[in-house]
Structures are given as C-alpha cells and as structure tokens.
Design a protein around this motif. Structure first.
Motif, PDB file in Angstrom:
ATOM      1  N   GLU A  88       0.829  -1.204   0.000  1.00 42.27           N
ATOM      2  CA  GLU A  88       0.000   0.000   0.000  1.00 42.27           C
ATOM      3  C   GLU A  88       0.860   1.250   0.000  1.00 42.27           C
ATOM      4  OE1 GLU A  88      -2.606  -0.420   3.336  1.00 42.27           O
ATOM      5  OE2 GLU A  88      -3.645  -2.100   2.403  1.00 42.27           O
ATOM      6  N   SER A  89       1.962   1.213   0.748  1.00 44.73           N
ATOM      7  CA  SER A  89       2.747   2.437   0.883  1.00 44.73           C
ATOM      8  C   SER A  89       3.412   2.798  -0.446  1.00 44.73           C
ATOM      9  CB  SER A  89       3.753   2.316   2.024  1.00 44.73           C
ATOM     10  OG  SER A  89       5.004   1.913   1.575  1.00 44.73           O
ATOM     11  N   VAL A  90       3.908   1.774  -1.186  1.00 47.85           N
ATOM     12  CA  VAL A  90       4.529   2.137  -2.465  1.00 47.85           C
ATOM     13  C   VAL A  90       3.463   2.612  -3.455  1.00 47.85           C
ATOM     14  CG1 VAL A  90       4.539  -0.140  -3.556  1.00 47.85           C
ATOM     15  CG2 VAL A  90       6.293   1.485  -4.134  1.00 47.85           C
ATOM     16  N   GLY A  91       2.276   2.010  -3.368  1.00 45.75           N
ATOM     17  CA  GLY A  91       1.177   2.450  -4.238  1.00 45.75           C
ATOM     18  C   GLY A  91       0.800   3.890  -3.958  1.00 45.75           C
ATOM     19  N   LYS A  92       0.702   4.205  -2.652  1.00 47.20           N
ATOM     20  CA  LYS A  92       0.335   5.570  -2.272  1.00 47.20           C
ATOM     21  C   LYS A  92       1.437   6.543  -2.663  1.00 47.20           C
ATOM     22  CE  LYS A  92      -2.628   4.694   1.719  1.00 47.20           C
ATOM     23  NZ  LYS A  92      -2.552   4.569   3.181  1.00 47.20           N
TER      24      LYS A  92
ATOM     25  N   LEU B 278      11.458  -6.412   3.583  1.00 48.52           N
ATOM     26  CA  LEU B 278      10.239  -5.605   3.513  1.00 48.52           C
ATOM     27  C   LEU B 278      10.484  -4.226   4.111  1.00 48.52           C
ATOM     28  CD1 LEU B 278       7.445  -8.167   4.431  1.00 48.52           C
ATOM     29  CD2 LEU B 278       7.813  -7.068   2.237  1.00 48.52           C
ATOM     30  N   GLU B 279      11.268  -4.212   5.172  1.00 52.15           N
ATOM     31  CA  GLU B 279      11.541  -2.933   5.820  1.00 52.15           C
ATOM     32  C   GLU B 279      12.292  -2.010   4.858  1.00 52.15           C
ATOM     33  OE1 GLU B 279      13.366   0.101   8.069  1.00 52.15           O
ATOM     34  OE2 GLU B 279      14.521  -1.543   7.197  1.00 52.15           O
ATOM     35  N   ARG B 280      13.272  -2.590   4.146  1.00 56.19           N
ATOM     36  CA  ARG B 280      14.016  -1.795   3.166  1.00 56.19           C
ATOM     37  C   ARG B 280      13.064  -1.273   2.085  1.00 56.19           C
ATOM     38  NH1 ARG B 280      17.437   0.933   3.786  1.00 56.19           N
ATOM     39  NH2 ARG B 280      18.407   0.846   1.723  1.00 56.19           N
ATOM     40  N   MET B 281      12.137  -2.141   1.662  1.00 56.55           N
ATOM     41  CA  MET B 281      11.186  -1.740   0.622  1.00 56.55           C
ATOM     42  C   MET B 281      10.324  -0.584   1.113  1.00 56.55           C
ATOM     43  SD  MET B 281      10.309  -5.588  -0.489  1.00 56.55           S
ATOM     44  CE  MET B 281       9.586  -5.583  -2.080  1.00 56.55           C
ATOM     45  N   GLY B 282       9.947  -0.650   2.393  1.00 56.15           N
ATOM     46  CA  GLY B 282       9.174   0.439   2.991  1.00 56.15           C
ATOM     47  C   GLY B 282       9.974   1.730   2.946  1.00 56.15           C
ATOM     48  N   ASP B 283      11.280   1.617   3.211  1.00 61.51           N
ATOM     49  CA  ASP B 283      12.135   2.805   3.152  1.00 61.51           C
ATOM     50  C   ASP B 283      12.142   3.409   1.753  1.00 61.51           C
ATOM     51  OD1 ASP B 283      12.668   2.502   5.765  1.00 61.51           O
ATOM     52  OD2 ASP B 283      14.673   1.635   5.515  1.00 61.51           O
TER      53      ASP B 283
ATOM     54  N   TRP C 266      14.940   3.743  -7.141  1.00 57.14           N
ATOM     55  CA  TRP C 266      14.356   3.131  -5.932  1.00 57.14           C
ATOM     56  C   TRP C 266      13.365   2.037  -6.292  1.00 57.14           C
ATOM     57  CZ3 TRP C 266      13.864   8.809  -4.361  1.00 57.14           C
ATOM     58  CH2 TRP C 266      15.040   9.221  -3.711  1.00 57.14           C
ATOM     59  N   LEU C 267      12.616   2.301  -7.350  1.00 61.37           N
ATOM     60  CA  LEU C 267      11.659   1.272  -7.769  1.00 61.37           C
ATOM     61  C   LEU C 267      12.394   0.029  -8.254  1.00 61.37           C
ATOM     62  CD1 LEU C 267       9.004   3.478  -9.558  1.00 61.37           C
ATOM     63  CD2 LEU C 267       8.708   2.163  -7.464  1.00 61.37           C
ATOM     64  N   GLU C 268      13.528   0.262  -8.900  1.00 61.06           N
ATOM     65  CA  GLU C 268      14.331  -0.862  -9.372  1.00 61.06           C
ATOM     66  C   GLU C 268      14.849  -1.650  -8.169  1.00 61.06           C
ATOM     67  OE1 GLU C 268      17.875  -2.965 -10.486  1.00 61.06           O
ATOM     68  OE2 GLU C 268      18.038  -1.008  -9.527  1.00 61.06           O
ATOM     69  N   ARG C 269      15.314  -0.919  -7.134  1.00 62.87           N
ATOM     70  CA  ARG C 269      15.775  -1.575  -5.909  1.00 62.87           C
ATOM     71  C   ARG C 269      14.621  -2.335  -5.249  1.00 62.87           C
ATOM     72  NH1 ARG C 269      19.802  -3.416  -5.560  1.00 62.87           N
ATOM     73  NH2 ARG C 269      19.734  -3.543  -3.292  1.00 62.87           N
ATOM     74  N   PHE C 270      13.451  -1.726  -5.295  1.00 61.94           N
ATOM     75  CA  PHE C 270      12.251  -2.343  -4.727  1.00 61.94           C
ATOM     76  C   PHE C 270      12.055  -3.744  -5.318  1.00 61.94           C
ATOM     77  CE2 PHE C 270       7.717  -2.934  -4.060  1.00 61.94           C
ATOM     78  CZ  PHE C 270       7.487  -2.329  -2.842  1.00 61.94           C
ATOM     79  N   GLY C 271      12.192  -3.804  -6.656  1.00 62.61           N
ATOM     80  CA  GLY C 271      12.055  -5.097  -7.341  1.00 62.61           C
ATOM     81  C   GLY C 271      13.152  -6.059  -6.914  1.00 62.61           C
ATOM     82  N   ASP C 272      14.381  -5.520  -6.731  1.00 68.51           N
ATOM     83  CA  ASP C 272      15.478  -6.389  -6.315  1.00 68.51           C
ATOM     84  C   ASP C 272      15.212  -6.996  -4.945  1.00 68.51           C
ATOM     85  OD1 ASP C 272      16.740  -5.865  -8.626  1.00 68.51           O
ATOM     86  OD2 ASP C 272      18.189  -4.427  -7.806  1.00 68.51           O
ATOM     87  N   HIS C 273      14.686  -6.177  -4.054  1.00 64.07           N
ATOM     88  CA  HIS C 273      14.371  -6.720  -2.720  1.00 64.07           C
ATOM     89  C   HIS C 273      13.318  -7.809  -2.811  1.00 64.07           C
ATOM     90  CE1 HIS C 273      16.912  -4.130  -0.418  1.00 64.07           C
ATOM     91  NE2 HIS C 273      16.373  -3.022  -0.906  1.00 64.07           N
ATOM     92  N   ALA C 274      12.334  -7.585  -3.673  1.00 59.87           N
ATOM     93  CA  ALA C 274      11.292  -8.600  -3.854  1.00 59.87           C
ATOM     94  C   ALA C 274      11.914  -9.897  -4.379  1.00 59.87           C
ATOM     95  CB  ALA C 274      10.224  -8.101  -4.805  1.00 59.87           C
TER      96      ALA C 274
END
Lengths: 599, 220
Positions: free
Chosen positions: B28-32, B93-98, B192-200
């Motif tokens: 939700e947070s990345v969507g928002k 997940l915490e990193r993704m939240g960041d 950051w979005l690219e990193r987001f995918g990497d964390h996933a």
C-alpha cells in the motif's frame, strides 16, 4: 479402539465343562466304588463259602488232616481257581496248592493267619510274597472235636481278576463320560451360536450405521432380548436418518441461499482465517490460487484497512459497517463491508468448545458510487450551465441600466446578446424537460407509437439543418432505402436525427460531407448511420459522450451554442424505442453514430 | 507429539499472518507514494511518511517474536529454516518500505513543479513492484518455491523500464538544462523502484531457501 474381547462361547464353556466334569466325575467315581466293593464282597463270599464247605468236609483230627490236606489242595487246585494252604498253629505250612510246603516260610505273622489262630475268620488283601501278585486271602481256623485249633485253612484267589473286571468297567465309564462331554460342548456351542449369530449381525448393522449408511434395515431372529435390541436399533436408525435428512436439507438450503446471494459472505475464525465463503465473495476478492478456505484474510485481501477493521470488530465483539476501496486487476472497487461477531458454544466429543466467528458481508458498491458521482456531477453541471447565461444576461442588463440604454446601437447589440442567452436558457430547459419526459416514459408509455416510414423524419431533420449546413458549405447526403418501416414516434426520431446532424454540422470544418444512410441489416433490424468526416472524438472521451453535459472541448462547444444534452437525448429516445445508439468510430477520419431500431 | 507442537505451529501461522500484513502495508505504501508523485498530492505523501513507522514497528515486533520462538521452542530443520526466512523477509520488507518513503519525499519535492513529461513508465514499475510483493508473499505463506521463482521474473520488466526511463531522462537533460533538477529526482525514483524489485527478488530467493534449503541466485 479395538480391545481384545472374548466371545460368549468362551465365557460359557469353561464353567459349563467344569460343572459337567465334576458331575460326571462324581457319578463315575461312586459307581466305580460301588462296583468294586460289590465285586470284592462277591469274591470274599466265594472264599468264605469254599472255606465253610471244606471245614465241614475235612477230618477233625490233626494227623488225618495232615494226611489228606495235600491231596485236597491238589484236587481243589485243579478244578478251582482258588488256592488252598494249610498251616499248623505254629505257622508252618504243611500243604499248598501251588508250592512245595517245605520251601515255604513261616506264615504265623500273616494277618489272616494270626486272626484265624485267635479263632476268627479273617480277610486280607495283599501281595503274595510267594507269587508276588496281589491276592485276596481268607483264613479260617480248623478245630478238633474239642474245639481246639488244629490248623488254619487259608483260601486265596488272585485280585487280578477283580482288577481286570474293574478296569474294563472304568474304561467304559470314562468313554461314556467323554462322549457325553463332547455332545454337551457341541450342544452348548450350537445354543450359543443362536445368540451370537444375530448379535454379530446386529453389530454389523450398527457399525454400518456408524458410517452413516442407513440403507440396510436390521432383521434379527432369535431370543426375544435380541429381537428387542434389533428393533431398538432400527428405531434409532430411522430417527437418525430423519434427523440427518433434516440437518442436511437445512444446510443445503443455507448453502443455496449463500450461493444465490449477490453479496459476498466470508466467515472468519478468531485468527481471521477464512472458514467459509460463498461464490459471490470469491468473485469479489478475485483470489486466484485455490483453496481459499484456510487462508488468512490478509493473505487473500492484502488490505491492511480491512484486516484492521475485522480485527477491531472481533475484539469489540460488535457489529460494524465501513467502506473500503480495493484494487482488483488494476480497477478500483468500492466495497461496503458489514462485520458481525458471532459466538457459539459447540458441544462436541471433546467437551464444550467456545468458538468465535466473524461474518463479513461484502457489498460491491462501485456501481452506486459511480451513479452517485454522476448525480453530483449532473447537479453541478446543471447549475453551471444555467448560471453562465444568467450571469451574462445580468451583466448586460446592469450595463444597460448604467446608461448603455441611451446608446441605441449598443443597446440593440446588448439586447441581441440577452435574447440569445435567453434562447440558450430556454433551449437548456427545453432539453432538460425532454430528457425528463423521456426518462419518465421509458418503455414508451405516454408516447404514441405508430408504423412510420423512416425516410419521413429523416427528411424533416435534414431540411431543418439544410440552411445552417449551406452557411458552412457542408453537404448533407441522404441515402435511405424507401420502405424502411419502423414502429416509433416520428417527432422523437426526427429530433434524434436532428441532434446528430446538428452536431455534425456544428463541428465539421467547411466543405465537409455528412452522410445519412438507412438500411436493413441481415437480422432484419433497421439501422441508421450518421457519418461525417470531421475532427472525430478523442479516445479518452468516447465512453462518456452520452453523459449529460459532457463536452469534449468545453469552451468550443458552448460557443457553438450546444446545450450539452443532445447526445443524452438521442440515447434516451433510442432507449424509449427499444433500440440503441452507439459510436461506431470516432477517430480522425470522422465520426459515425449508428442508430439501431428493433426488428 | 502433534498436540505438543500445536502451540508452535499456531505461533508460526500467526507470525506468517503478521508478515503478510507487513507486506500489505509495504504494498500500500509504495502504491500511495506513487500516486502521490503522479497526482502531486503532498498529503498522500505525508501519509506514506507517517506509515513507515508502522512498517518499522512490524519488523521489530515480528523479529522479537521469532527470537522468543527460537529460544523457547528450539526449532530444527525446516522449521528453523522458515524462521530464518521470516527474519530475512521482514528485513527486506523494511528496506522496501524505506524506498516508498524515499519516493514519497521525492513526490513532496516536485509537487509544485510542472512535469517535464507525463509519468507513464514509473507508475508501471511501481505496479510491477506491488505485484511482486503481493505474489512473493503468497508464495512465502504457501511455501511455494515455483511461484517464488516465477515472481522473480517480473523483476526483468522493472529493470527494462528502469533502463528506458534512464535513457529518456538523460535525453531530456541534455536537451534542456533546466530540467535537470526534476529529471534527477525522477531518476532516483526509478532507481528506488528498481531496488524495490530487487528486494522482492531477494524474498523470492529466501522463499526457495525455505522449502529446499538451497541458496539460489535469481537476481541476474
């Protein structure tokens, strides 16, 4: 569950056999004893009577006796089985049937001799030291005329005879007993089978009932108690069948209701794990991987707001209602969720069990939300559309009052504008009224329908647009088959065609061509297409052009004098006729609207 | 035996649900954050900034519970692997939240500016990122390694979009120097979005580890 248990036979048999053995044994024992004493006394009698006969026959002097005795012994021994022995009072043997007397030891210590020397008849049963076999002995004193004991006559017979007789008797007694025992065991087994066979049949039925198979009915013959048990079981089975039938029909009913419901229903346990849900709920949440039951709410919905809402309701044991927006396949859905906590106490096999459940009822209110938005927009649009000309009229009237009325030219111009604006207001209100009339008469009540030639209203509409079209040097071509009859209201259809033509004429550049083409398609439906080669309608606006007051280019179309209601009126006219209007194409090559009339 | 471990299994199921909830918060947070960026909505961005606290608290709480579980239940083999996996997943997940927070901050930064180009690829990247978290956590709770591996393939699309955005913004900056400020911000968002995918993708690797005990490399 299975414990080792013994059958009825094994319970009954040992005590019965024991009892039988005791009974038969004692009968056998006593009869054997009686027989044996009978035999013995018989033999004793023989010895006694022999002795008595010999006593009378033998000489009563010592010398004569000693002379005759060996002869008697041999004679007697030849004819009779009985052995005779003559013993002098000092114990020496002087005659014997079988043995040489001089080789025999002193007999004074023998029981029967000792007693005979004391003057009594005596019996004895013992092993003969000379022959080494058990013998029956009888001793009797022989007296002379003075009554003095001159010798002892001992007669004896081997006990072997008695024993062999007794042995064969015992054998037959044992044999009979054994045969009887065998018969009685057999009889017992047969009798107990009379009980166990129906019992085990009842057990079989009972266990098949345990597996909820009530297809067989209990039939049992045998003892009354067993038949009673079988009947009771049968009754129980019938009661269970009807109860189960009732419960399952209730369950089916409930399931049918849940399945038929438009609202999604989800039942959650105290951990917010889904325990039940209906097809509508599955459709609403659109969760792809099976099975959903057993998954947690958060896994399926992935919405923290809904999860928190459910958790709060569960903790508060309350009934709550709230609305959420969820994204399903990129589209936003508005959900109204009613949550209610239910508490139930289950009396189960493992004792009382308090369970807490949460029921969520999901209502898809996306459609309602959209309608609400449309309504809000409509009100805002109507106010705005009405306000614009009124503001303009107000402004010009004010200017006139402020003195412009003195300048005749200006006043003339202003009044012209005011007249135009009033016209516009009138048009908007007229259109709104048309729309509301059409809406009230949806389905056609209150409007006269008749069989008409499609060409007539089309021609009328074209002639109304002709002047304006020629002003813009736009050509209108009508290509309509004659004989196209439809059932409808000529005035309304004329207005629909006019609205479409009016739009085309308004928005097309000069030198454009507008085509009106009527035809009957393969299904017998009458279609009327209005095509132009104007600027077209941008992709993003196409889905909304039939909405009231929706304008593709806000400023321009209002300048062109439109009310923003034209296409909405067309749509409603077609709905009233049971037909439809659609935008066939709207790209840069031009716009094409298609009116379809029902066959 | 079954009854003795019942408490343990219930605890694990509960923690799994918490992890999923944390994941839903991240999603939700990345969507928002993304819609705050696109719609230049600062109040939505503020919501994301405030929401990071919730995500961090989730991480700590889950971590503590897992630690207690290790101490009291002495899990072995697959059970231990799941706990280790859970620990790793929540830190990812915490990193993704960041990263969502970073995007939200970027949204605040350029909220008043006119976009140099319409944002099309970035929301698409965010959408793929959200889909990855969503799916990989489903794989996590179902212990489904095949699904985890297939989810990781979405990362390639994000990477492609990232490269595309990169090239595009570079041309904008070369053509007009005044766009540099906004373009770099957008570049960072893309990063950051690219990193987001990497964390996933990392989570996918841990999910595979959870069910097989083997470490594989999905982030190629």
């Amino acid at each position: 569950m299975k414990t080792k248990s013994r059958s009825i036979v094994s319970y009954l048999l040992p005590p019965m056999v024991l009892l039988f053995i005791i009974l038969a044994g004692s009968v056998a024992f006593f009869s054997y004893r009686n027989l044996s004493s009978l035999l013995y006394s018989e033999y004793y009698n023989r010895l006694e009577s022999t002795a008595a006969v010999l006593q009378a026959a033998l000489p009563d002097t010592s010398d004569e006796l000693r002379r005759y005795a060996p002869q008697v012994c041999t004679e007697f021994g030849k004819k009779q089985e009985i052995r005779l022995t003559f013993i002098s009072p000092d114990g020496t043997v002087f005659a014997d049937t079988h043995e040489n007397p001089s080789a025999m030891e002193n007999h004074a210590t023998r029981v029967e001799i000792r007693q005979a020397l004391n003057g009594e008849d005596a019996f004895s049963l013992r092993e003969s030291p000379t022959l080494s076999i058990p013998m029956l002995y009888h001793g009797t004193p022989l007296r002379n005329s003075d009554g003095k004991i001159i010798a002892v006559l001992r007669s004896s017979i081997p006990a072997r005879r008695i024993e062999s007789l007794l042995g064969s008797a015992a054998l037959s007694i044992a044999l009979i007993t054994a045969v009887l025992l065998l018969f009685s065991v057999l009889a017992m087994v047969l009798v107990s089978r009379k009980i166990t066979v129906p019992l085990s049949r009842i057990a079989k039925y009972a266990s098949s009932y345990g597996e909820f198979d009530f297809s067989q009915s209990v039939k049992a013959e045998g003892p009354r108690e067993i038949v009673t048990t079988a009947n009771a079981l049968q009754k129980m089975a019938r009661a269970l069948t009807s109860r189960i039938g009732k419960v399952s029909s209730q369950k089916q009913e409930l399931e049918a209701i849940l399945t038929g419901m438009n609202e999604g229903v989800i039942v959650l346990d105290h951990n917010l794990v889904i325990t039940e849900l209906n097809p509508a709920a599955v459709k609403l949440i659109n969760y792809s991987s099976e099975p959903i039951i057993g998954k947690s709410l958060i896994q399926v919905m992935r919405n923290t707001d809904i999860d928190n809402f459910a958790l709060e309701t569960l903790t508060a044991k309350a009934v709550r209602q709230s609305s959420f927006v969820i994204a399903v396949e990129g589209e936003q859905k508005h959900l109204q969720i009613n949550a209610a906590t239910i508490e139930a106490v289950l009396e189960g096999v493992y004792g009382r069990n308090e369970i807490q459940r949460l029921v969520l009822v999901l209502n898809d209110i996306t459609h309602l939300k959209r309608l609400e938005n449309i309504r809000k927009e409509f009100v805002a649009n109507v106010s705005h559309e009405l306000k614009t000309p009124i503001t303009s009229i107000g402004g010009f009237v004010e200017t006139l009052l402020d003195g412009a009325i003195e300048d005749k030219d200006t006043a003339q111009r202003f009044l012209h504008i005011i007249h135009n604006q009033v016209d516009r207001l009138g048009n908007i209100i007229e259109d709104l009224l048309t729309l509301s009339r059409l809406e009230q008469n949806e389905g056609g009540q209150g409007i006269t329908f008749e069989q008409i030639e499609l060409i007539n209203p089309v021609q009328e509409a074209v002639s109304m647009c002709r002047r304006k079209a020629s002003e813009n040097s736009i050509e209108i071509r009508v290509d309509c088959e004659t004989g196209l009859e439809i059932y409808g209201n000529s005035r309304l259809i004329g207005q629909a065609v006019f609205n479409l033509l009016n739009n085309a004429v308004k928005y097309c550049p000069e030198q454009s061509v507008v085509q009106v083409k009527g035809e009957r398609d393969a299904d017998g439906q009458v279609r009327l297409a209005v095509r132009d080669n104007g600027p077209g309608i941008p992709e993003a606006d196409r889905s909304r052009i039939f909405e009231r007051f929706y304008r593709v280019e806000k400023a321009r179309s209002r300048d062109a004098g439109g009310t923003g209601l034209g296409l909405a009126i067309v749509k409603h006219i077609m709905i009233t006729h049971g037909g439809s209007v659609e935008l066939e194409s709207g790209d840069s090559a031009g716009t094409s609207f298609l009116l379809r009339f029902p066959a | 035996m079954k009854e003795i471990r019942k408490h343990y299994h219930e605890a694990i199921a509960e923690i799994d649900r918490e992890v999923l909830k944390m994941g839903a918060h991240v999603e939700e947070s990345v969507g928002k954050a993304m819609s705050a960026l696109v719609n230049q909505d600062t109040s939505l961005a503020e919501q994301v900034l405030a929401g990071d606290e919730v995500i961090n608290r989730f991480e700590q709480q889950i971590q503590d519970r897992l630690t207690v579980l290790i101490a009291t239940e002495q899990p072995v083999a697959g059970e231990l692997r799941h706990i280790i996996t859970s620990l790793k997943v929540i830190s990812q997940l915490e990193r993704m939240g960041d990263h969502s927070v970073h995007i939200a901050k970027a949204a605040v930064k350029i909220a008043q500016e006119k976009f140099i180009k319409s944002l099309i690829d970035l929301p698409k990247m965010a959408e793929y990122g959200m889909k990855m978290v969503h799916e990989v956590l489903t794989a996590f709770s179902d212990r489904d390694k095949d699904k985890a591996i297939s989810v990781a393939q979405l990362d390639d699309r994000i990477d492609e979009l990232h490269n595309q955005v990169w090239r595009e913004l570079l041309t904008y900056m070369m053509a007009d120097v005044s766009t540099i400020n906004q373009a770099t911000t957008l570049l960072f968002v893309s990063r950051w979005l690219e990193r987001f995918g990497d964390h996933a993708t990392n989570i996918s690797e841990w999910v595979v580890y959870d069910s097989t005990g083997e470490h594989i490399e999905l982030n190629l």
